[in-house]
Design an enzyme around this catalytic site. Structure first.
Site, PDB file in Angstrom:
ATOM      1  N   CYS A 117       0.840  -1.202   0.000  1.00 10.56           N
ATOM      2  CA  CYS A 117       0.000   0.000   0.000  1.00 10.56           C
ATOM      3  C   CYS A 117       0.877   1.255   0.000  1.00 10.56           C
ATOM      4  O   CYS A 117       2.028   1.217   0.414  1.00 10.56           O
ATOM      5  CB  CYS A 117      -0.870   0.019   1.245  1.00 10.56           C
ATOM      6  SG  CYS A 117      -1.796  -1.487   1.489  1.00 10.56           S
ATOM      7  N   ARG A 147       4.466   0.231  -6.277  1.00 10.06           N
ATOM      8  CA  ARG A 147       4.495  -0.643  -5.099  1.00 10.06           C
ATOM      9  C   ARG A 147       3.472  -1.760  -5.202  1.00 10.06           C
ATOM     10  O   ARG A 147       3.535  -2.725  -4.438  1.00 10.06           O
ATOM     11  CB  ARG A 147       4.218   0.185  -3.831  1.00 10.06           C
ATOM     12  CG  ARG A 147       5.307   1.210  -3.537  1.00 10.06           C
ATOM     13  CD  ARG A 147       4.867   2.158  -2.458  1.00 10.06           C
ATOM     14  NE  ARG A 147       4.674   1.501  -1.186  1.00 10.06           N
ATOM     15  CZ  ARG A 147       5.570   1.485  -0.205  1.00 10.06           C
ATOM     16  NH1 ARG A 147       6.717   2.093  -0.369  1.00 10.06           N
ATOM     17  NH2 ARG A 147       5.318   0.869   0.918  1.00 10.06           N
ATOM     18  N   TRP A 160      -3.375  -2.400  -1.310  1.00  8.35           N
ATOM     19  CA  TRP A 160      -3.088  -3.760  -1.779  1.00  8.35           C
ATOM     20  C   TRP A 160      -3.783  -4.671  -0.778  1.00  8.35           C
ATOM     21  O   TRP A 160      -3.407  -4.714   0.396  1.00  8.35           O
ATOM     22  CB  TRP A 160      -1.577  -3.973  -1.780  1.00  8.35           C
ATOM     23  CG  TRP A 160      -1.099  -5.215  -2.431  1.00  8.35           C
ATOM     24  CD1 TRP A 160      -0.948  -5.452  -3.775  1.00  8.35           C
ATOM     25  CD2 TRP A 160      -0.640  -6.418  -1.773  1.00  8.35           C
ATOM     26  NE1 TRP A 160      -0.436  -6.712  -3.982  1.00  8.35           N
ATOM     27  CE2 TRP A 160      -0.241  -7.323  -2.784  1.00  8.35           C
ATOM     28  CE3 TRP A 160      -0.533  -6.817  -0.437  1.00  8.35           C
ATOM     29  CZ2 TRP A 160       0.259  -8.599  -2.501  1.00  8.35           C
ATOM     30  CZ3 TRP A 160      -0.042  -8.081  -0.163  1.00  8.35           C
ATOM     31  CH2 TRP A 160       0.345  -8.956  -1.183  1.00  8.35           C
ATOM     32  N   ASN A 196      -1.119   1.758   6.264  1.00  6.39           N
ATOM     33  CA  ASN A 196      -0.348   0.625   5.733  1.00  6.39           C
ATOM     34  C   ASN A 196      -0.009  -0.272   6.909  1.00  6.39           C
ATOM     35  O   ASN A 196       0.347   0.228   7.977  1.00  6.39           O
ATOM     36  CB  ASN A 196       0.980   1.096   5.128  1.00  6.39           C
ATOM     37  CG  ASN A 196       0.801   1.827   3.815  1.00  6.39           C
ATOM     38  OD1 ASN A 196      -0.303   1.908   3.293  1.00  6.39           O
ATOM     39  ND2 ASN A 196       1.895   2.361   3.300  1.00  6.39           N
ATOM     40  N   GLY A 197      -0.072  -1.591   6.701  1.00  2.40           N
ATOM     41  CA  GLY A 197       0.295  -2.510   7.772  1.00  2.40           C
ATOM     42  C   GLY A 197      -0.882  -3.390   8.160  1.00  2.40           C
ATOM     43  O   GLY A 197      -1.907  -3.418   7.462  1.00  2.40           O
ATOM     44  N   GLU A 214      17.734 -16.927  -9.947  1.00  2.00           N
ATOM     45  CA  GLU A 214      17.281 -15.570 -10.240  1.00  2.00           C
ATOM     46  C   GLU A 214      16.642 -15.495 -11.633  1.00  2.00           C
ATOM     47  O   GLU A 214      15.631 -14.814 -11.821  1.00  2.00           O
ATOM     48  CB  GLU A 214      18.449 -14.586 -10.107  1.00  2.00           C
ATOM     49  CG  GLU A 214      18.135 -13.139 -10.406  1.00  2.00           C
ATOM     50  CD  GLU A 214      17.024 -12.515  -9.544  1.00  2.00           C
ATOM     51  OE1 GLU A 214      16.595 -13.125  -8.555  1.00  2.00           O
ATOM     52  OE2 GLU A 214      16.582 -11.409  -9.901  1.00  2.00           O
ATOM     53  N   LYS A 224      12.814 -14.275 -12.165  1.00  2.00           N
ATOM     54  CA  LYS A 224      12.436 -13.152 -13.045  1.00  2.00           C
ATOM     55  C   LYS A 224      11.359 -13.604 -14.019  1.00  2.00           C
ATOM     56  O   LYS A 224      10.372 -12.905 -14.224  1.00  2.00           O
ATOM     57  CB  LYS A 224      13.646 -12.642 -13.856  1.00  2.00           C
ATOM     58  CG  LYS A 224      14.616 -11.766 -13.136  1.00  2.00           C
ATOM     59  CD  LYS A 224      14.119 -10.395 -12.775  1.00  2.00           C
ATOM     60  CE  LYS A 224      13.487 -10.336 -11.431  1.00  2.00           C
ATOM     61  NZ  LYS A 224      14.278 -10.284 -10.253  1.00  2.00           N
ATOM     62  N   GLU A 250       7.870 -14.195 -12.244  1.00  2.00           N
ATOM     63  CA  GLU A 250       7.143 -13.047 -11.680  1.00  2.00           C
ATOM     64  C   GLU A 250       6.587 -12.098 -12.732  1.00  2.00           C
ATOM     65  O   GLU A 250       5.533 -11.510 -12.537  1.00  2.00           O
ATOM     66  CB  GLU A 250       7.951 -12.309 -10.607  1.00  2.00           C
ATOM     67  CG  GLU A 250       9.149 -11.527 -11.058  1.00  2.00           C
ATOM     68  CD  GLU A 250       9.809 -10.766  -9.890  1.00  2.00           C
ATOM     69  OE1 GLU A 250      11.014 -10.572  -9.946  1.00  2.00           O
ATOM     70  OE2 GLU A 250       9.113 -10.363  -8.939  1.00  2.00           O
ATOM     71  N   HIS A 289      17.750 -35.993  -9.568  1.00  2.00           N
ATOM     72  CA  HIS A 289      17.240 -36.566  -8.322  1.00  2.00           C
ATOM     73  C   HIS A 289      15.735 -36.364  -8.195  1.00  2.00           C
ATOM     74  O   HIS A 289      15.191 -36.429  -7.097  1.00  2.00           O
ATOM     75  CB  HIS A 289      17.978 -35.960  -7.126  1.00  2.00           C
ATOM     76  CG  HIS A 289      19.442 -36.312  -7.114  1.00  2.00           C
ATOM     77  ND1 HIS A 289      19.906 -37.564  -6.814  1.00  2.00           N
ATOM     78  CD2 HIS A 289      20.534 -35.567  -7.432  1.00  2.00           C
ATOM     79  CE1 HIS A 289      21.224 -37.590  -6.911  1.00  2.00           C
ATOM     80  NE2 HIS A 289      21.632 -36.387  -7.289  1.00  2.00           N
ATOM     81  N   LYS A 314       6.049  -4.096  -4.636  1.00  2.00           N
ATOM     82  CA  LYS A 314       7.476  -3.777  -4.683  1.00  2.00           C
ATOM     83  C   LYS A 314       8.121  -3.953  -3.319  1.00  2.00           C
ATOM     84  O   LYS A 314       9.238  -4.437  -3.221  1.00  2.00           O
ATOM     85  CB  LYS A 314       7.656  -2.331  -5.169  1.00  2.00           C
ATOM     86  CG  LYS A 314       9.101  -1.889  -5.264  1.00  2.00           C
ATOM     87  CD  LYS A 314       9.843  -2.663  -6.339  1.00  2.00           C
ATOM     88  CE  LYS A 314      11.300  -2.298  -6.447  1.00  2.00           C
ATOM     89  NZ  LYS A 314      12.066  -3.355  -7.160  1.00  2.00           N
TER      90      LYS A 314
HETATM   91  O1  M6R Z   1      13.318  -4.715  -0.960  1.00  2.00           O
HETATM   92  P1  M6R Z   1      13.878  -6.092  -0.761  1.00  2.00           P
HETATM   93  O2  M6R Z   1      15.147  -6.295  -1.512  1.00  2.00           O
HETATM   94  O3  M6R Z   1      14.015  -6.475   0.676  1.00  2.00           O
HETATM   95  O4  M6R Z   1      12.784  -7.051  -1.405  1.00  2.00           O
HETATM   96  C1  M6R Z   1      12.909  -8.439  -1.321  1.00  2.00           C
HETATM   97  C2  M6R Z   1      11.973  -9.125  -2.278  1.00  2.00           C
HETATM   98  O5  M6R Z   1      10.635  -8.817  -1.964  1.00  2.00           O
HETATM   99  C3  M6R Z   1      12.245  -8.733  -3.734  1.00  2.00           C
HETATM  100  O6  M6R Z   1      13.564  -8.974  -4.089  1.00  2.00           O
HETATM  101  C4  M6R Z   1      11.317  -9.520  -4.691  1.00  2.00           C
HETATM  102  O7  M6R Z   1      11.656 -10.879  -4.669  1.00  2.00           O
HETATM  103  C5  M6R Z   1      11.396  -8.945  -6.101  1.00  2.00           C
HETATM  104  N1  M6R Z   1      10.074  -8.757  -6.634  1.00  2.00           N
HETATM  105  C6  M6R Z   1      12.105  -9.815  -7.057  1.00  2.00           C
HETATM  106  O8  M6R Z   1      12.169  -9.275  -8.334  1.00  2.00           O
END
Ligand code: M6R
Length: 613
Positions: free
Chosen positions: A2, A27, A79, A105-106, A486, A490, A493, A509, A608
């Site tokens: 949020c 975000r 959110w 937020n929270g 990674e 990517k 997501e 395995h 984000k």
């Molecule tokens: O802000 P942070 O680096 O702590 O965030 C951690 C993860 O939420 C963040 O890396 C998330 O996995 C990304 N969307 C990946 O692209």
């Protein structure tokens, strides 16, 4: 997640709020709303979907003017956590009597108990949110003093919050507070802004105050007074944001993600600038504030983080063990405090976070500090909670990362981890010459990235060929194992394609059972130690008819006979190879997601900055 923005001052309030909300869109959110104080009445507009829907609704509503003076307002992108994304659940929420409007937020953990109590006092509720409880509680506790009512309500809350509240009885004031969810106050001239993130404010002012947990601030257009939860005045420093508002514009790119991928030569250059010392063959990382004695006495390192930052940590594990001789492990931040980690008097904990606000990583920092460990942070956002609570660390200087998918933060995290390992290595075991070899490699990273980016159209062609696949495997070994994780992260997501990152040797395995001609395998076969074994693993995949796309080193001809397609990366050592490989995989994922027409910068269900556990 949020986003909060608030404005008080002499400019057009709804413009400032919409502008701020648009800058917080990255975000992740599913509804938006704002409340304005007009002629001592609170007027609220909420819309589900994009902030543009809210913008259109507000423009329509006030097309004939607002019918009165408006200097104060608050707004929010939500959110959904408690309750569906509907207009009723969108913020701001008003108390039953319409005296206060609040954005939050929270998560309030004891909201059910508080709600029962308020219901027993005759309060009624319109939404399924925990937030509506806070605003009704403020109304219930109100006895002519706005600030005291908010402070009294916050004392009853369990959980996390960043809030901004306005009151029709106190025009010209916004009360903001935080516990576990960031709030920043932007200091203007005859105007003040509040936000959950500096991006909401930076178009108006660069002078900001970051609130600490349990701070409550009374914000007026020309004054800010900050108190702790016991209502004792406290002083907080004013910081200067070094971002340019232009850095958070798309600047002609189709997506922020592509812009941020292409910014990587510069972001890494900024990250390493002034931090390499060739006279001593080491890295200068002042913010670590760590003595050679402390480094040589460090018995073990635990890196803790989430998501992409966790994967950067996995590369760091190799660096610290290879270069600095320090046993290192990487702990998922979400598990760190629950598994009761063993930390010794000379253990060092390294917390990595782009945003510096990730709830699980912050909790890990607190757990480690509580157990007496030394904690350092690697954060991108200056003044973020993790950076402040760790007290010492290294800023990434990647610049603002807007796309939900992390790209340039990852490469800067890896570059900073390599500099840290170089510094620790020089203290523990590396000669000056060995240190300078690594330093040379670090200095060459920006140029290598530029070279790689020139081949992006070739990566795009390969992406087009595989864009219809529904499952992918990414495999790698050693330094390339985290790169495989990674690459898969990517792809999933932003394209919503199922993708698994696996250690190349682990495939047989179990998961090899899933391979067939419909499941492409991206094999990281860079020309570094371990390549021969990866070629063996590629043959295992081909034997199951999987098409194989290799990431291979420029000039490696041998690889051609084993694979269908090749993504080329410049020749480097094993230390730099994960950085270049991940950038190639960022582009591969980006082009596939683009071919599939995905909302790349704001992928579904993602936020984000993940400020809830
Ligand atoms: O802000 P942070 O680096 O702590 O965030 C951690 C993860 O939420 C963040 O890396 C998330 O996995 C990304 N969307 C990946 O692209």
């Amino acid at each position: 997640m949020c986003g909060i923005v608030g404005y008080i001052g002499e400019h057009n309030v709804e413009d400032a709020l919409i502008n701020g909300l648009k800058r917080l869109e990255y975000r992740g959110y599913d509804s938006a709303g704002m409340s304005l104080l007009i002629n001592d009445k609170i007027e609220t507009v909420k819309k589900i979907g994009k902030t543009q829907n809210l913008h259109d609704a507000v423009t329509k509503k006030y097309s004939g003017g607002k019918g009165g003076v408006c200097t104060t307002g608050i707004a929010h992108t939500r959110w959904a956590t408690h309750g569906m994304p509907t207009e009723e659940n969108a913020h701001p929420h008003l108390d039953m009597n319409g005296n206060f409007a609040l954005v939050h937020n929270g998560i309030i953990e004891n909201y059910k108990n508080l709600k029962d109590k308020l219901v027993s006092h005759g309060y009624t509720f319109k939404s399924g949110t925990d937030t509506e409880v806070i605003v009704n509680l403020i109304d219930y506790l109100y006895e002519k003093d706005f600030f005291k009512a908010v402070a009294a309500a916050l004392k009853e809350l369990h959980g996390t919050f960043g809030i901004a509240v306005i009151s029709k009885r106190h025009p010209g004031n916004i009360v903001v507070a935080r516990r576990g969810s960031p709030i920043v106050v932007g200091l203007g001239t005859n105007e003040m802004l509040v936000g959950s993130d500096v991006s909401a404010l930076v178009a108006y002012t660069r002078r900001v105050i970051y609130l600490n947990d349990d701070d409550i601030a009374m914000v007026k257009k020309d004054d800010v007074q900050i108190y702790n939860i016991d209502e004792v005045p406290v002083t907080r420093e004013t910081a200067l944001v070094d971002w340019d508002p232009g850095e958070i514009e798309k600047s002609g790119y189709k997506h922020f993600m592509l812009k941020e991928i292409e910014e990587q030569p510069d972001s890494v250059r900024n990250s390493i600038r002034g931090r390499i010392d060739f006279k001593t063959g080491t890295a200068i990382l002042q913010g670590l504030n760590i003595t050679p004695k402390e480094v040589s006495g460090t018995t073990d390192i635990t890196i803790t983080a989430c998501g992409t930052s966790y994967i950067a940590g996995l590369v760091g594990e190799y660096y610290f063990e290879d270069l600095a001789d320090i046993p290192t492990e990487v702990a998922q931040a979400a598990e760190f405090r629950y598994r009761n980690p063993i930390l010794k008097p000379n253990s060092l904990v390294v917390a990595i976070s782009q945003s510096g606000e990730t709830a699980d990583t912050l909790a890990a920092v607190r757990e480690a500090a509580g157990k007496g460990a030394s904690v350092v942070s690697l954060c991108n956002v200056v003044g973020s909670t993790i950076a402040r609570e760790a007290g010492r660390g290294v800023y990434l200087h990647a610049g603002p990362e807007i796309s939900v998918a992390s790209t340039k933060a990852f490469t800067c995290q890896v570059a900073v981890l390599l500099m840290m390992a170089l510094k620790f290595g020089r203290i523990n075991r590396l000669s000056i010459d060995a240190g300078n070899l690594i330093a040379d490699e670090i200095e060459s990273i920006p140029e290598m990235i530029s070279k790689l980016l020139k081949t992006k159209s070739e990566i795009e062609k390969i992406a087009e060929k595989y864009a219809a696949a529904e499952d992918f495997f990414y495999i790698g070994r050693g330094y390339m194992y985290p790169a495989a994780l990674e690459g898969a992260l990517k792809l999933k997501e932003i394209s919503y394609i199922h993708a698994e990152g696996y250690h190349a040797a682990e495939l047989k395995h179990g998961p090899i059972a899933l391979l067939d001609e419909k499941v492409p395998v991206v094999a990281l076969a860079n020309d570094i130690p371990g390549k021969d074994k990866v070629i063996g693993n590629i043959q295992e995949c081909r034997a199951r008819k999987s098409p194989v796309i290799a990431v291979a080193t420029e000039g490696d001809e041998e690889i051609k006979e084993y694979v269908e397609d090749i993504i080329r990366v410049p020749k480097t050592s094993k230390y730099i190879a994960p950085i270049l490989t991940v950038i190639a995989l960022q582009l591969f994922a980006y082009y596939i997601a683009d071919k599939r027409g995905r909302d790349i910068d704001k992928p579904r269900n993602l936020a984000k900055s993940v400020t809830v556990e």
